[in-house]
Design an enzyme around this catalytic site. Sequence first.
Site, PDB file in Angstrom:
ATOM      1  CB  SER A   1      -0.936   0.015   1.215  1.00 49.89           C
ATOM      2  OG  SER A   1      -1.689  -1.166   1.293  1.00 49.89           O
TER       3      SER A   1
ATOM      4  CB  ILE B   1       0.155   2.882   4.295  1.00 50.73           C
ATOM      5  CG1 ILE B   1      -0.871   2.747   3.171  1.00 50.73           C
ATOM      6  CG2 ILE B   1      -0.406   3.728   5.445  1.00 50.73           C
ATOM      7  CD1 ILE B   1      -1.238   4.033   2.486  1.00 50.73           C
TER       8      ILE B   1
ATOM      9  CG  HIS C   1       0.345   1.397   8.695  1.00 47.52           C
ATOM     10  ND1 HIS C   1      -0.976   1.434   8.312  1.00 47.52           N
ATOM     11  CD2 HIS C   1       0.957   0.529   7.838  1.00 47.52           C
ATOM     12  CE1 HIS C   1      -1.158   0.631   7.284  1.00 47.52           C
ATOM     13  NE2 HIS C   1      -0.004   0.072   6.972  1.00 47.52           N
TER      14      HIS C   1
ATOM     15  CB  ILE D   1       8.761  -8.037   8.410  1.00 47.68           C
ATOM     16  CG1 ILE D   1       9.915  -8.585   9.255  1.00 47.68           C
ATOM     17  CG2 ILE D   1       8.619  -6.533   8.606  1.00 47.68           C
ATOM     18  CD1 ILE D   1       9.807  -8.320  10.729  1.00 47.68           C
ATOM     19  CD  GLU D   2       1.169 -10.090   9.255  1.00 46.38           C
ATOM     20  OE1 GLU D   2       0.414 -10.354   8.302  1.00 46.38           O
ATOM     21  OE2 GLU D   2       1.036 -10.583  10.379  1.00 46.38           O
ATOM     22  CB  SER D   3       0.709  -4.522   7.141  1.00 41.01           C
ATOM     23  OG  SER D   3       0.293  -3.229   7.491  1.00 41.01           O
TER      24      SER D   3
ATOM     25  CB  SER E   1       5.318   1.820   9.079  1.00 44.48           C
ATOM     26  OG  SER E   1       4.234   1.905   8.191  1.00 44.48           O
TER      27      SER E   1
ATOM     28  CB  CYS F   1       7.591   6.846 -20.224  1.00 46.09           C
ATOM     29  SG  CYS F   1       6.000   6.545 -19.412  1.00 46.09           S
TER      30      CYS F   1
ATOM     31  CB  CYS G   1       1.850   7.558 -19.555  1.00 48.28           C
ATOM     32  SG  CYS G   1       0.945   6.700 -20.859  1.00 48.28           S
TER      33      CYS G   1
END
Length: 479
Positions: free
Chosen positions: A45, A47, A49, A336-338, A342, A400, A402
């Site tokens: 994500s 993020i 946290h 080491i997941e979410s 962070s 590129c 775009c």
Amino acid sequence: MFDVLVIGAGVIGCAIARELSAYQLHIGVLEKEEDVCCGTSKANSGIVHGGYDALPGSDKARFNIEGSRMMEQLAKDLDVPYRRNGSLVVCFHEEDRGKLEELMEQGVQNGVEDLRIIEREEIRKMEPNLSETIVAALYVPSGAIICPFGLTIALGENAAENGAEFMFQESVTGIEKKEGYFAVHTATGSYKTRTVVNAAGVYADQIHSMVCENSFSIVARKGEYCLFDKVTGGFVDHTIFQLPSEMGKGVLVTPTVHGNLMVGPNANDMPDKEENNTTAKGLEEILTKASLTAERIPARSVITSFAGLRAHNRTTEDFIVGEAEDVPGFFDAAGIESPGLSASPAIGVYIAGLVAGKLKAEKKENYKKTRKGIIPFAELSEEEKAEAIRRNPAYGTVICRCETVTEAEIVDAIRRPLGARSLDGIKRRTRAGMGRCQSGFCMPKVTEILKRELGYDYDRITKSGPGSEILYHKNKQND
């Protein structure tokens, strides 16, 4: 003989390698893929946290809070896109308000600053596109967004600039504890090292069990995402979470640091640790759940989808960070997941400190903690663009369209430390191919530049390493 070998070049492995490179140590990093950031670290994500949802007293809570507080300065030091946009955890039913209050109290215990619960009217002023069914939200001003692959690459580059050696396409097949050192075996040979750091993501349990008897179990928890065109980037300003469940923080709706909109992930435990495909059912699920948060999700503007595999520790439900009890000199940074992204800066400092203490290593006097990224031509003023082209005419050739990525940026991505060797390596460093057409127009030109700069034949150019070759043979033979 290495002083330390780090296994895994994701954000955790690279953060540890960077912190280790501040010491007078001979450091090696083994990575089974062709580049840094090829696993979970490239597909999440993005993020940073706040730290309100981790269990008080857990390693998740500790390292999340410490890492989040370090991230803004780290992003400045390493020239990585970062924005403190704040986050909201939304509540749809009055009977769930108590859960929101519990979440806030947990955040206070963890040390998260300036938390408060806000009501429907204030929420609508902050985020007018959110659903009218939302009754309250936990406001987390310290929440932020960052470029996850930009951070990982920057950490790796900075470690390499400070002397760390990266060895790619080196899959670890065995580890032996010898008298005074470890023998780490790969598919191509063996390495001797005084200490080992296990940062192998979803494979960390397997690496641990090669040398340790007290085992743990990591399951690959797949999360699918939808990424939207930049025209939708202003749909929300904050990162919007739903109240978390047993399987995680739920489907979020968030801007990215590059100006896109993103929704996801779901959470499904996979028996195959390489199964990172998306499914029609999964993508429908996240769009349906996201529509609870915002009723007018612009689904027609989805430009791509992807999936990442989180390293979920089903043995203790927490991070496993530290020296193995039964094997001195072997250090884990596992499960080491979410909120792993962070937490990564703090885990890097902690593990490096443990290893340096074990080896009685001294700090370097010439350690370089900063790194300058690739110049983002699209973000320059007109005057700055003209000056860049004057200094290097390759900035005047847009490859590129775009994302307005120039030839000079792609060449820089190839020539710098840990330079790109594939189309995906170029994409993650420059964003060439990340726009609306998803490489439809720029891929042939990027392929040409890779061929020229690396001195490769066409059949050696890959999307993401061996097995993903772009061209296999010629279908016409010129006279």
